[in-house]
Design a protein around this motif. Structure first.
Motif, mmCIF file in Angstrom:
data_model
loop_
_atom_site.group_PDB
_atom_site.id
_atom_site.type_symbol
_atom_site.label_atom_id
_atom_site.label_comp_id
_atom_site.label_asym_id
_atom_site.label_seq_id
_atom_site.Cartn_x
_atom_site.Cartn_y
_atom_site.Cartn_z
ATOM 1 N N PRO A 213 0.787 -1.127 0.089
ATOM 2 C CA PRO A 213 0.058 0.011 -0.207
ATOM 3 C C PRO A 213 0.929 1.252 0.032
ATOM 4 O O PRO A 213 0.259 2.282 -0.231
ATOM 5 C CB PRO A 213 -0.713 -0.191 1.461
ATOM 6 N N LEU A 214 2.172 1.183 0.199
ATOM 7 C CA LEU A 214 2.999 2.384 0.025
ATOM 8 C C LEU A 214 3.243 2.810 -1.098
ATOM 9 O O LEU A 214 3.443 2.174 -2.373
ATOM 10 C CB LEU A 214 4.339 1.906 0.757
ATOM 11 N N PRO A 215 3.474 4.131 -1.169
ATOM 12 C CA PRO A 215 3.973 4.881 -2.614
ATOM 13 C C PRO A 215 5.351 4.428 -2.855
ATOM 14 O O PRO A 215 6.147 3.887 -2.015
ATOM 15 C CB PRO A 215 3.928 6.234 -2.019
ATOM 16 N N VAL A 216 5.547 4.184 -4.041
ATOM 17 C CA VAL A 216 6.621 3.647 -4.691
ATOM 18 C C VAL A 216 8.132 4.545 -4.048
ATOM 19 O O VAL A 216 9.089 3.877 -3.763
ATOM 20 C CB VAL A 216 6.843 3.673 -6.279
ATOM 21 N N ALA A 217 7.709 5.660 -3.749
ATOM 22 C CA ALA A 217 9.048 6.592 -3.563
ATOM 23 C C ALA A 217 9.349 5.959 -2.009
ATOM 24 O O ALA A 217 10.544 5.956 -1.663
ATOM 25 C CB ALA A 217 8.562 8.067 -3.341
ATOM 26 N N THR A 218 8.366 5.817 -1.213
ATOM 27 C CA THR A 218 8.590 5.192 0.049
ATOM 28 C C THR A 218 9.410 3.674 0.058
ATOM 29 O O THR A 218 10.131 3.533 0.634
ATOM 30 C CB THR A 218 7.221 4.845 0.998
ATOM 31 N N LEU A 219 8.694 2.917 -0.807
ATOM 32 C CA LEU A 219 9.470 1.848 -0.932
ATOM 33 C C LEU A 219 11.033 1.962 -1.616
ATOM 34 O O LEU A 219 11.776 1.099 -1.018
ATOM 35 C CB LEU A 219 8.900 0.781 -2.064
ATOM 36 N N ARG A 220 11.274 2.769 -2.483
ATOM 37 C CA ARG A 220 12.747 3.334 -2.707
ATOM 38 C C ARG A 220 13.291 3.502 -1.301
ATOM 39 O O ARG A 220 14.650 3.239 -1.186
ATOM 40 C CB ARG A 220 12.435 4.194 -3.936
ATOM 41 N N GLN A 221 12.878 4.533 -0.686
ATOM 42 C CA GLN A 221 13.492 5.023 0.362
ATOM 43 C C GLN A 221 13.733 3.892 1.531
ATOM 44 O O GLN A 221 14.704 3.942 2.271
ATOM 45 C CB GLN A 221 12.570 6.100 1.268
ATOM 46 N N ASN A 222 12.810 2.837 1.643
ATOM 47 C CA ASN A 222 13.271 1.812 2.681
ATOM 48 C C ASN A 222 14.164 0.763 2.324
ATOM 49 O O ASN A 222 14.640 0.124 2.948
ATOM 50 C CB ASN A 222 11.754 0.914 2.546
ATOM 51 N N VAL A 223 14.729 0.931 1.141
ATOM 52 C CA VAL A 223 15.851 0.195 0.601
ATOM 53 C C VAL A 223 17.313 0.840 1.028
ATOM 54 O O VAL A 223 18.362 0.291 1.173
ATOM 55 C CB VAL A 223 15.784 -0.099 -0.885
ATOM 56 N N MET A 224 16.936 2.205 1.140
ATOM 57 C CA MET A 224 18.200 2.927 1.489
ATOM 58 C C MET A 224 18.384 3.280 2.884
ATOM 59 O O MET A 224 17.294 3.424 3.752
ATOM 60 C CB MET A 224 18.016 4.347 0.751
#
Length: 267
Positions: A213-224
């Motif tokens: 349900p998270l925005p893709v920007a958040t998913l990207r930030q979660n990897v960083m």
């Protein structure tokens, strides 16, 4: 549904394959090249002919699947025998107004598909003028849903919009995959292993984006993590303007779609 494809190239073959799985349709293909006709007959068990039928019925669907540069001649040849049949065009660029002039009919649906239709994962944008009825819209939807998902566009300019996203979008994705494979090879992987790893990474990332349900920007930030390896790579992408280049490229794509429409829709 009786469906006749004018042209039997890759996109037509993908749609025919998808439709054939349902067993609900009678399909024939008008294809000039004998080897392609034989391939279509063997692969899909459809009727494949070299010449335009002498008459169509009003309850038939004619799918125009020829190159845009040849569409005018096909439409002019089709006009005397069309018989009021619904026309679904997957030829890029050609406007409804031009096809109406050439065909002498307003019963037209424009479609912008994309190449993942070949594996049943296509995205197709559809447009029809307000005077095209619900039954015709439903028929066009059923045809294109055989190879993926569909979305109806409120204005014909939406065809240019969706061209810049899903129509040409697979090429953007392939470009990124290509770059990641080259990076993996530089890191020391054999090319076949690099391809396998990169494709699996894309599969996993897309599925996570689909389910989360998270925005893709958040998913990207979660990897960083701060000061970490991923952050270093993203910082380089930002410094090189990768995101802005992708956005600008999509807008250039849309502008070219508009230009091509004007060029190819002239008499």
């Amino acid at each position: 549904m009786q469906i006749t494809f004018i042209g039997g190239g890759n996109m037509a073959s993908a749609i025919i394959g998808g439709l054939g799985n349902s067993g609900e349709h009678q399909i024939r293909v008008v294809e000039l090249h004998a080897d392609k006709r034989q391939q279509l007959q063997q692969q899909f068990a459809v009727q494949a002919v070299a010449e335009m039928p002498t008459q169509f019925a009003a309850d038939e669907v004619v799918v125009l699947a020829v190159k845009p540069q040849g569409l005018r001649d096909v439409c002019l040849a089709l006009a005397p025998v069309l018989g009021g049949a619904l026309v679904v065009s997957i030829a890029a660029g050609i406007r409804c107004e031009a096809m109406t002039r050439w065909l002498g009919s307003e019963r037209i649906v424009r479609v912008m598909p994309n190449t993942p239709a070949m594996v049943g994962k296509g995205v197709s944008g559809l447009y029809a003028a307000a005077n095209v009825g619900a039954a015709d819209r439903d028929a066009a939807t059923r045809i294109m849903q055989a190879v993926g998902t569909t979305t109806w566009l409120d204005a014909e300019s939406g065809i240019d919009d969706i061209t810049s996203v899903s129509g040409s979008g697979p090429a953007y994705v392939f470009y990124f995959i290509e770059s990641m494979i080259e990076g993996a090879v530089q890191a020391g992987f054999a090319e076949d292993e690099a391809r396998r790893l990169v494709l699996a990474t894309f599969d996993g990332a897309v599925e996570l984006a689909r389910q989360s349900p998270l925005p893709v920007a958040t998913l990207r930030q979660n990897v960083m993590s701060k000061g970490g390896t991923t952050e270093r790579a993203i910082f380089r992408f930002e410094a090189e303007g990768v995101k802005q280049a992708i956005i600008a490229g999509a807008m250039d794509c849309r502008a070219r779609s508009v230009e091509m429409g004007l060029e190819l829709s002239r008499d």
